[in-house]
Scaffold this motif. Structure first.
Motif, PDB file in Angstrom:
ATOM      1  N   THR A   1      17.125 -37.270 -31.080  1.00  0.00           N
ATOM      2  CA  THR A   1      15.975 -37.703 -31.884  1.00  0.00           C
ATOM      3  C   THR A   1      15.249 -36.541 -32.562  1.00  0.00           C
ATOM      4  O   THR A   1      14.153 -36.705 -33.071  1.00  0.00           O
ATOM      5  CB  THR A   1      14.974 -38.467 -30.999  1.00  0.00           C
ATOM      6  N   GLY A   2      15.852 -35.365 -32.567  1.00  0.00           N
ATOM      7  CA  GLY A   2      15.215 -34.193 -33.162  1.00  0.00           C
ATOM      8  C   GLY A   2      15.217 -33.038 -32.184  1.00  0.00           C
ATOM      9  O   GLY A   2      15.983 -33.030 -31.225  1.00  0.00           O
ATOM     10  N   LEU A   3      14.373 -32.025 -32.421  1.00  0.00           N
ATOM     11  CA  LEU A   3      14.346 -30.883 -31.527  1.00  0.00           C
ATOM     12  C   LEU A   3      13.692 -31.235 -30.197  1.00  0.00           C
ATOM     13  O   LEU A   3      12.986 -32.236 -30.078  1.00  0.00           O
ATOM     14  CB  LEU A   3      13.619 -29.710 -32.174  1.00  0.00           C
ATOM     15  N   TYR A   4      13.931 -30.406 -29.188  1.00  0.00           N
ATOM     16  CA  TYR A   4      13.352 -30.646 -27.866  1.00  0.00           C
ATOM     17  C   TYR A   4      11.860 -30.348 -27.890  1.00  0.00           C
ATOM     18  O   TYR A   4      11.441 -29.263 -28.304  1.00  0.00           O
ATOM     19  CB  TYR A   4      14.027 -29.753 -26.818  1.00  0.00           C
ATOM     20  N   VAL A   5      11.077 -31.313 -27.455  1.00  0.00           N
ATOM     21  CA  VAL A   5       9.630 -31.130 -27.369  1.00  0.00           C
ATOM     22  C   VAL A   5       9.240 -31.037 -25.901  1.00  0.00           C
ATOM     23  O   VAL A   5       9.585 -31.914 -25.102  1.00  0.00           O
ATOM     24  CB  VAL A   5       8.872 -32.297 -28.038  1.00  0.00           C
ATOM     25  N   TYR A   6       8.531 -29.968 -25.557  1.00  0.00           N
ATOM     26  CA  TYR A   6       8.028 -29.775 -24.197  1.00  0.00           C
ATOM     27  C   TYR A   6       6.507 -29.856 -24.228  1.00  0.00           C
ATOM     28  O   TYR A   6       5.852 -29.031 -24.866  1.00  0.00           O
ATOM     29  CB  TYR A   6       8.457 -28.419 -23.642  1.00  0.00           C
TER      30      TYR A   6
ATOM     31  N   PRO B   1      22.578 -36.428 -38.572  1.00  0.00           N
ATOM     32  CA  PRO B   1      23.784 -35.694 -38.162  1.00  0.00           C
ATOM     33  C   PRO B   1      23.707 -34.197 -38.435  1.00  0.00           C
ATOM     34  O   PRO B   1      24.209 -33.395 -37.654  1.00  0.00           O
ATOM     35  CB  PRO B   1      24.905 -36.353 -38.991  1.00  0.00           C
ATOM     36  N   PHE B   2      23.066 -33.822 -39.555  1.00  0.00           N
ATOM     37  CA  PHE B   2      22.969 -32.398 -39.893  1.00  0.00           C
ATOM     38  C   PHE B   2      22.041 -31.672 -38.904  1.00  0.00           C
ATOM     39  O   PHE B   2      22.338 -30.563 -38.467  1.00  0.00           O
ATOM     40  CB  PHE B   2      22.456 -32.230 -41.323  1.00  0.00           C
ATOM     41  N   LEU B   3      20.937 -32.330 -38.558  1.00  0.00           N
ATOM     42  CA  LEU B   3      20.018 -31.751 -37.588  1.00  0.00           C
ATOM     43  C   LEU B   3      20.680 -31.673 -36.212  1.00  0.00           C
ATOM     44  O   LEU B   3      20.483 -30.712 -35.473  1.00  0.00           O
ATOM     45  CB  LEU B   3      18.735 -32.582 -37.502  1.00  0.00           C
ATOM     46  N   TYR B   4      21.474 -32.666 -35.888  1.00  0.00           N
ATOM     47  CA  TYR B   4      22.176 -32.672 -34.602  1.00  0.00           C
ATOM     48  C   TYR B   4      23.175 -31.522 -34.549  1.00  0.00           C
ATOM     49  O   TYR B   4      23.296 -30.838 -33.528  1.00  0.00           O
ATOM     50  CB  TYR B   4      22.887 -34.007 -34.407  1.00  0.00           C
ATOM     51  N   ALA B   5      23.902 -31.288 -35.651  1.00  0.00           N
ATOM     52  CA  ALA B   5      24.874 -30.193 -35.709  1.00  0.00           C
ATOM     53  C   ALA B   5      24.163 -28.846 -35.577  1.00  0.00           C
ATOM     54  O   ALA B   5      24.633 -27.947 -34.869  1.00  0.00           O
ATOM     55  CB  ALA B   5      25.658 -30.254 -37.017  1.00  0.00           C
TER      56      ALA B   5
END
Length: 274
Positions: A224-229, A19-23
């Motif tokens: 699921t975390g940061l956006y990975v490209y 939740p903290f990472l999502y915020a």
């Protein structure tokens, strides 16, 4: 004829792991929007200045392309600095993309960040954009090929490719849905045949693009975390094998080949069926 077919499924979103990472992700998304707004204004002013300083059309186009690519690199670096995205490109592919000339680049289109990311990797790009673009795109017409009509598009594409420039086309035209794909249009295949230029497919993969893709969700972030490209170069598609076909038959076959290459890599890399 359109290749592929549109498929929509009910959204099946993964649970929020942290939740903290999502915020933080939502905050970073707002920060990224602010970066984009500021850089767009600076880029627009730079393009306007270039238009006043450079009168030769060929030189103005070259300068405008360089400015757009440079600002996209800055924007991408800022997104990586605030841990909003993670960009994965092999050194070999990065070198190939940087040295690409007179190529028609095609790719899937999972998010709104695909374009600036590709522009930061592929130099000397003349994009296919709609006629009568809105500001700030209206200031970019010195660098871009306008798709007002097929004749105008073909003339601009030949001029760009002959000068060593590249063209980026998203065959789906719209954002790729999280489940399935959109019809693939024949524009890239027709241009490749008319301009005798090879097609370079790319696959844009990585993590789920919920919040940046289709359907739009302005206040959503990757769960699921940061956006990975992850950008992958696929084998180039030469047109030698389609020379004996009629124009329409060849463009349909080439467009199907583009879709097959991208969908095969999507399943191999991310287990996605597109």
């Amino acid at each position: 004829m359109k290749i592929g077919f549109a498929r929509r499924q009910k959204e099946k979103l993964p649970k929020i792991k942290n939740p903290f990472l999502y915020a933080y992700g939502l905050f970073a998304k707002l920060l990224a929007s602010l970066f984009f707004l500021i850089l767009s204004l600076v880029l627009s002013a730079s393009l306007l200045l270039a238009r006043l300083l450079f009168r030769r059309k060929a030189l103005l186009k070259k300068v405008s392309c360089a400015l757009i690519s440079g600002f996209c690199r800055i924007f991408t670096l800022l997104l990586r600095a605030i841990f909003f995205i993670k960009l994965r490109v092999t050194d070999e592919d990065r070198k190939k993309l940087k040295s690409l000339k007179s190529g028609i680049v095609v790719a899937n289109h999972p998010s709104v960040l695909d374009l600036p990311i590709l522009l930061s990797l592929v130099p000397a790009v003349s994009l296919v954009i709609p006629p009568k673009p809105r500001f700030p795109l209206s200031l970019m017409k010195d660098a871009y090929t306008e798709a007002g009509s097929w004749d105008a598009l073909l003339f601009g594409a030949k001029d760009t490719l002959t000068a060593g420039g590249n063209i980026i086309i998203f065959p789906e035209r719209h954002l790729t849905p999280r489940s399935g794909t959109n019809p693939y249009r024949r524009t890239a295949a027709r241009l490749a045949r008319e301009c005798a230029s090879p097609i370079q497919p790319l696959y844009i993969g990585g993590s789920d693009k919920h919040g940046l893709g289709s359907p739009a969700a302005p206040l959503a972030y990757c769960r699921t975390g940061l956006y990975v490209y992850e950008i992958k170069m696929l084998p180039a598609i030469p047109l030698d094998g389609y020379a004996e076909m009629k124009s329409r038959e060849a463009s349909v076959a080439v467009t199907k080949k583009i879709h097959d290459e991208i969908s095969a890599e999507a399943y191999l890399s991310d287990y996605r069926i597109v």
